[in-house]
Design a protein around this motif. Structure first.
Motif, mmCIF file in Angstrom:
data_model
loop_
_atom_site.group_PDB
_atom_site.id
_atom_site.type_symbol
_atom_site.label_atom_id
_atom_site.label_comp_id
_atom_site.label_asym_id
_atom_site.label_seq_id
_atom_site.Cartn_x
_atom_site.Cartn_y
_atom_site.Cartn_z
ATOM 1 N N ASP A 65 0.739 -1.200 0.047
ATOM 2 C CA ASP A 65 -0.087 0.121 0.110
ATOM 3 C C ASP A 65 0.842 1.240 -0.041
ATOM 4 O O ASP A 65 2.035 1.338 0.344
ATOM 5 N N GLY A 66 0.183 2.454 -0.287
ATOM 6 C CA GLY A 66 0.690 3.755 -0.061
ATOM 7 C C GLY A 66 0.340 4.510 0.880
ATOM 8 O O GLY A 66 -0.924 4.019 1.415
ATOM 9 N N LEU A 67 0.852 5.586 1.102
ATOM 10 C CA LEU A 67 0.404 6.437 2.448
ATOM 11 C C LEU A 67 0.317 7.866 1.823
ATOM 12 O O LEU A 67 1.616 8.298 1.397
ATOM 13 N N ILE A 68 -0.532 8.775 1.908
ATOM 14 C CA ILE A 68 -0.783 10.264 1.548
ATOM 15 C C ILE A 68 -0.906 10.737 2.991
ATOM 16 O O ILE A 68 -1.932 10.656 3.242
ATOM 17 N N PHE A 69 0.057 11.721 3.435
ATOM 18 C CA PHE A 69 -0.235 12.384 4.634
ATOM 19 C C PHE A 69 -0.779 13.915 4.315
ATOM 20 O O PHE A 69 -0.094 14.636 3.761
ATOM 21 N N ARG A 70 -2.040 13.867 4.687
ATOM 22 C CA ARG A 70 -3.074 15.226 4.499
ATOM 23 C C ARG A 70 -2.735 16.248 5.618
ATOM 24 O O ARG A 70 -3.252 15.995 6.774
ATOM 25 N N THR A 71 -1.673 17.087 5.597
ATOM 26 C CA THR A 71 -1.539 18.075 6.811
ATOM 27 C C THR A 71 -1.985 19.294 6.550
ATOM 28 O O THR A 71 -1.754 20.240 7.612
ATOM 29 N N GLY A 72 -2.201 19.568 5.225
ATOM 30 C CA GLY A 72 -2.648 21.261 4.935
ATOM 31 C C GLY A 72 -1.449 21.973 5.006
ATOM 32 O O GLY A 72 -1.638 23.237 4.694
ATOM 33 N N TRP A 73 -0.171 21.271 4.833
ATOM 34 C CA TRP A 73 0.982 22.205 4.742
ATOM 35 C C TRP A 73 1.017 23.070 3.289
ATOM 36 O O TRP A 73 1.920 23.970 3.032
ATOM 37 N N SER A 74 0.381 22.331 2.199
ATOM 38 C CA SER A 74 0.591 22.956 1.177
ATOM 39 C C SER A 74 0.117 24.350 0.854
ATOM 40 O O SER A 74 0.392 25.185 0.248
ATOM 41 N N ASN A 75 -0.700 24.666 2.071
ATOM 42 C CA ASN A 75 -1.405 26.320 2.176
ATOM 43 C C ASN A 75 -0.222 27.076 2.488
ATOM 44 O O ASN A 75 -0.472 28.231 2.434
ATOM 45 N N LYS A 76 0.906 26.746 2.948
ATOM 46 C CA LYS A 76 1.986 27.705 3.351
ATOM 47 C C LYS A 76 2.902 27.546 2.251
ATOM 48 O O LYS A 76 4.007 28.576 2.517
ATOM 49 N N TYR A 77 2.564 27.375 1.145
ATOM 50 C CA TYR A 77 3.518 27.348 0.038
ATOM 51 C C TYR A 77 3.845 28.823 -0.322
ATOM 52 O O TYR A 77 2.767 29.728 -0.311
ATOM 53 N N GLY A 78 4.990 29.387 -0.338
ATOM 54 C CA GLY A 78 5.359 30.635 -0.761
ATOM 55 C C GLY A 78 5.734 31.379 0.247
ATOM 56 O O GLY A 78 6.023 32.744 0.427
ATOM 57 N N THR A 79 5.418 30.917 1.760
ATOM 58 C CA THR A 79 6.193 31.539 2.742
ATOM 59 C C THR A 79 7.497 30.600 3.268
ATOM 60 O O THR A 79 7.527 29.393 3.079
ATOM 61 N N PRO A 80 8.266 31.391 4.240
ATOM 62 C CA PRO A 80 9.328 30.773 4.604
ATOM 63 C C PRO A 80 8.965 29.515 5.570
ATOM 64 O O PRO A 80 9.759 28.603 5.712
ATOM 65 N N ALA A 81 7.961 29.289 5.974
ATOM 66 C CA ALA A 81 7.483 28.161 6.991
ATOM 67 C C ALA A 81 7.261 26.995 6.265
ATOM 68 O O ALA A 81 7.784 25.890 6.630
ATOM 69 N N TYR A 82 7.010 27.109 4.921
ATOM 70 C CA TYR A 82 6.787 26.015 4.066
ATOM 71 C C TYR A 82 7.797 25.167 4.110
ATOM 72 O O TYR A 82 7.888 23.684 4.088
ATOM 73 N N ARG A 83 9.237 25.429 4.006
ATOM 74 C CA ARG A 83 10.194 25.120 3.949
ATOM 75 C C ARG A 83 11.022 24.652 5.334
ATOM 76 O O ARG A 83 11.480 23.856 5.586
ATOM 77 N N ASP A 84 10.967 25.676 6.153
ATOM 78 C CA ASP A 84 11.806 25.778 7.472
ATOM 79 C C ASP A 84 10.958 25.347 8.598
ATOM 80 O O ASP A 84 11.658 25.119 9.548
ATOM 81 N N GLU A 85 9.681 25.133 8.761
ATOM 82 C CA GLU A 85 9.052 24.560 9.727
ATOM 83 C C GLU A 85 7.957 23.332 9.583
ATOM 84 O O GLU A 85 7.157 23.189 9.998
ATOM 85 N N LEU A 86 8.429 22.670 8.446
ATOM 86 C CA LEU A 86 7.734 21.797 7.671
ATOM 87 C C LEU A 86 7.425 20.508 8.924
ATOM 88 O O LEU A 86 8.025 20.151 9.858
ATOM 89 N N PRO A 87 6.201 19.890 8.906
ATOM 90 C CA PRO A 87 6.104 18.483 9.642
ATOM 91 C C PRO A 87 6.942 17.579 9.069
ATOM 92 O O PRO A 87 6.855 17.434 7.902
ATOM 93 N N ARG A 88 7.532 16.853 10.061
ATOM 94 C CA ARG A 88 8.265 15.615 9.544
ATOM 95 C C ARG A 88 7.961 14.362 9.849
ATOM 96 O O ARG A 88 7.168 13.926 11.096
ATOM 97 N N LEU A 89 8.095 13.421 9.017
ATOM 98 C CA LEU A 89 7.921 11.910 9.527
ATOM 99 C C LEU A 89 8.795 11.402 10.696
ATOM 100 O O LEU A 89 10.271 11.681 10.339
ATOM 101 N N SER A 90 8.661 10.829 11.647
ATOM 102 C CA SER A 90 9.386 10.473 12.773
ATOM 103 C C SER A 90 10.235 9.340 12.324
ATOM 104 O O SER A 90 9.723 8.518 11.312
ATOM 105 N N GLU A 91 11.082 8.889 12.913
ATOM 106 C CA GLU A 91 11.970 7.709 12.733
ATOM 107 C C GLU A 91 11.190 6.677 12.994
ATOM 108 O O GLU A 91 11.213 5.375 12.290
#
Length: 209
Positions: free
Chosen positions: A100-126
């Protein structure tokens, strides 16, 4: 059957992208452009060679690596740099199967174009990355530009290596996930066949029956 575009539009304002005129209809008889693309611009797929887990490049990956029946995992993230864990899977954890695949829907795409999009992104835990490999997840898709903190070399290397060594195809930079109204879709992300490519922008879509 509906096909939903999950790809971010490539334009001159996207980081790592330069689009230059090559031909003009008025003077040359047709329109054409020269595209300069960073291999991990926008919506893209990573190849194993990206983090040196093997010598496999994007052109050597089989087409079967680029699609999967994927579960939508809802985990809206509002806190900067939050970790996504297996707890976010909720009841899906009991039904996810090998392949199977997994798609994580976080709403983070809405931050595209802001510094947070890259620098404060949600991360997959180890812990989550290791679980995905153990279960045999085939493909993972995320909205941020990376599955891990791009400002933390140790973390971004560790998470990518776990997934890529575990044969999990990584698709980063997804958008338009709010349109998906099924709990499971067919995720397809086809990159260009770049010789010796470490990754490539892809046209990602979700197919809903």
């Amino acid at each position: 059957m509906r096909v939903i575009d999950l790809s971010r539009t490539v334009d001159k304002n996207m980081s790592g992208v330069n689009i230059l005129p090559a031909k003009e209809l008025r003077t040359d008889g047709w329109n054409a452009t020269t595209l300069q693309l960073y291999s991990h611009s926008g919506t893209h797929v990573d190849a194993p060679i990206h983090f040196g887990v093997s010598d496999v490049t994007i052109d050597q990956m089989p087409l079967s690596d680029f699609y999967a029946n994927a579960w939508i995992i809802d985990c809206e993230i509002k806190r900067p740099s939050a970790l996504i864990t297996t707890q976010h899977l909720d009841d899906k954890k009991a039904v996810v199967q090998k392949g199977d695949g997994l798609i994580f829907r976080t709403g983070w795409s809405n931050k595209y174009g802001t510094p947070a999009y890259r620098d404060e992104l949600p991360r997959l835990s180890e812990e989550l990355a290791l679980w995905m490999v153990e279960i045999g997840i085939k493909m993972v898709g995320v909205e941020p530009p990376s599955v891990a903190d791009v400002n933390n070399l140790r973390e971004v290397t560790r998470i990518h290596k776990i997934l890529l060594e575990g044969n999990v195809t990584i698709v980063e930079g997804l958008t338009n996930l709010e349109v998906l109204d099924h709990e499971k879709v067919i995720l397809i992300a086809l990159p260009l066949k770049i010789k010796n490519g470490d990754g490539c922008p892809a046209r990602a879509v979700a197919v809903m029956e």
